[in-house]
Design a protein around this motif. Structure first.
Motif, short mmCIF file in Angstrom:
data_model
loop_
_atom_site.label_atom_id
_atom_site.label_comp_id
_atom_site.label_asym_id
_atom_site.label_seq_id
_atom_site.Cartn_x
_atom_site.Cartn_y
_atom_site.Cartn_z
N TRP A 1 36.31 40.87 45.03
CA TRP A 1 36.07 42.09 45.78
C TRP A 1 34.62 42.55 45.65
CZ3 TRP A 1 39.44 44.54 49.07
CH2 TRP A 1 40.75 44.03 49.08
N VAL B 1 43.41 40.61 42.46
CA VAL B 1 42.05 40.56 41.93
C VAL B 1 41.95 39.41 40.95
CG1 VAL B 1 40.25 41.80 40.68
CG2 VAL B 1 41.81 43.07 42.16
N ALA B 2 40.98 38.54 41.17
CA ALA B 2 40.75 37.41 40.29
C ALA B 2 42.03 36.60 40.04
CB ALA B 2 40.15 37.88 38.96
N PRO C 1 42.04 46.53 36.97
CA PRO C 1 41.53 45.17 37.19
C PRO C 1 40.07 45.03 36.82
CG PRO C 1 41.75 46.34 39.27
CD PRO C 1 42.36 47.23 38.22
N SER D 1 35.25 39.39 39.95
CA SER D 1 36.16 39.82 41.01
C SER D 1 35.61 39.43 42.37
CB SER D 1 36.35 41.34 40.96
OG SER D 1 36.99 41.82 42.13
#
Length: 306
Positions: free
Chosen positions: A111, A133-134, A104, A109
């Motif tokens: 995160w 993610v995204a 990813p 992102s």
């Protein structure tokens, strides 16, 4: 007539020709010296004296050092970039975009912008299983590549990630990482406890510490699926690793990793899981203990080989 005949007798008709002495034209010498001089000047100014760190437009290591940040956040980000490219960039890319269907992105992102303790958990513990993610679902196994980094190195790498490729989040300090690790690893074995263990027992603890079990199974006896990998499309078991390596060879292999995994179908996709380069992450003593643990997995009664 007699004198003339004597002269003829002194010069045999078959005598070898001889070369007469001469001198090199002075302008050729001068031109050669001038070319040598200017060649030396050009080499001195542009070669960097064979230092591979020096490149155009910089002309020397001293000049290059002048442009490096000396302190503060800029220095931290510069150091973080070096750590990132050594440890994380192989998978996530120098552009932070990751790899389609394999790794990813970090650029954009959510995160990356999470609270610091949540962010530290990812490189400290790794990941195994589904994650979004995204806006895209991923199902992956990520080794805890940050577990062997110092607090300062991990903080620098995370700061670099949080402030690159369009990401704009706050700096991460070494104290932040230290506090997050204390909360995450409150039950980690102490140095005294590790010292009382056998090398194989320590190796098993290190095997867990760096998340090797996430791909190879809790005791190295089974692996996760690895699409199109020649090893039966899974990350291989390690119980017979002693049959294929000496201890030194095994340590060398773990240190360098294996980025390209042989494909079952040469025309098929690249297998998503590969062996990370652990040399910059795991120290020498830990590598030795891991090798002892892996050799101990061979069924009892077999010749371990060392």
């Amino acid at each position: 007539m007699i004198a003339s005949d004597d002269k003829k007798m002194s010069s045999p008709p078959d005598a070898e020709p001889t070369a007469s002495g001469g001198s090199v034209t002075i302008w050729i010498i001068i031109l050669t010296l001038v070319l040598i001089f200017f060649g030396a000047v050009y080499f001195d100014r542009h070669s960097g004296w064979f230092d591979k760190q020096v490149y155009t437009p910089f002309q020397s290591a001293d000049e290059l050092a002048m442009y490096q940040p000396k302190s503060g956040e800029a220095a931290m980000i510069a150091h973080g970039k070096a750590v990132y490219e050594s440890v994380c960039g192989t998978c996530h890319g120098s552009d932070g975009l990751g790899k389609p269907d394999q790794v990813p992105p970090l650029a954009g992102s959510e995160w990356v912008s999470k609270d610091i303790p949540s962010l530290v958990r990812v490189p400290q513990l790794g990941l195994n299983g589904p994650i979004k993610v995204a806006g895209k679902d991923w199902n992956l196994a990520m080794a805890p590549m940050g577990a062997g980094l110092s607090d300062a190195d991990l903080a620098s790498a995370l700061t670099y990630i949080r402030q690159s490729w369009g990401n704009r989040s706050s700096q991460v300090s070494a104290d932040d990482v230290k506090a997050a690790r204390a909360a995450i690893s409150g039950n980690a074995l102490s140095a005294d406890e590790l010292a009382k263990m056998s090398p194989a027992e320590r190796g098993h603890a290190i095997f867990k510490k760096y998340g090797c079990f996430q791909c190879h199974g809790q005791d190295g006896k089974g692996g996760v699926p690895n699409t199109n990998a020649k090893t039966a499309e899974q990350v291989p078991s390690l119980i017979y690793v002693a049959d294929g390596y000496t201890k030194d060879e095994l340590i060398a292999f773990v240190s360098r990793g294996e980025r390209v995994i042989p494909r079952m179908n040469p025309n098929g996709p690249e297998p998503p899981h590969f062996m990370p380069k652990w040399g910059p992450i795991i120290n020498t003593n830990e590598l030795s203990d891991i090798a002892d643990f892996l050799f101990s997995l061979k069924p009892k009664g077999s010749d371990v080989g060392f």
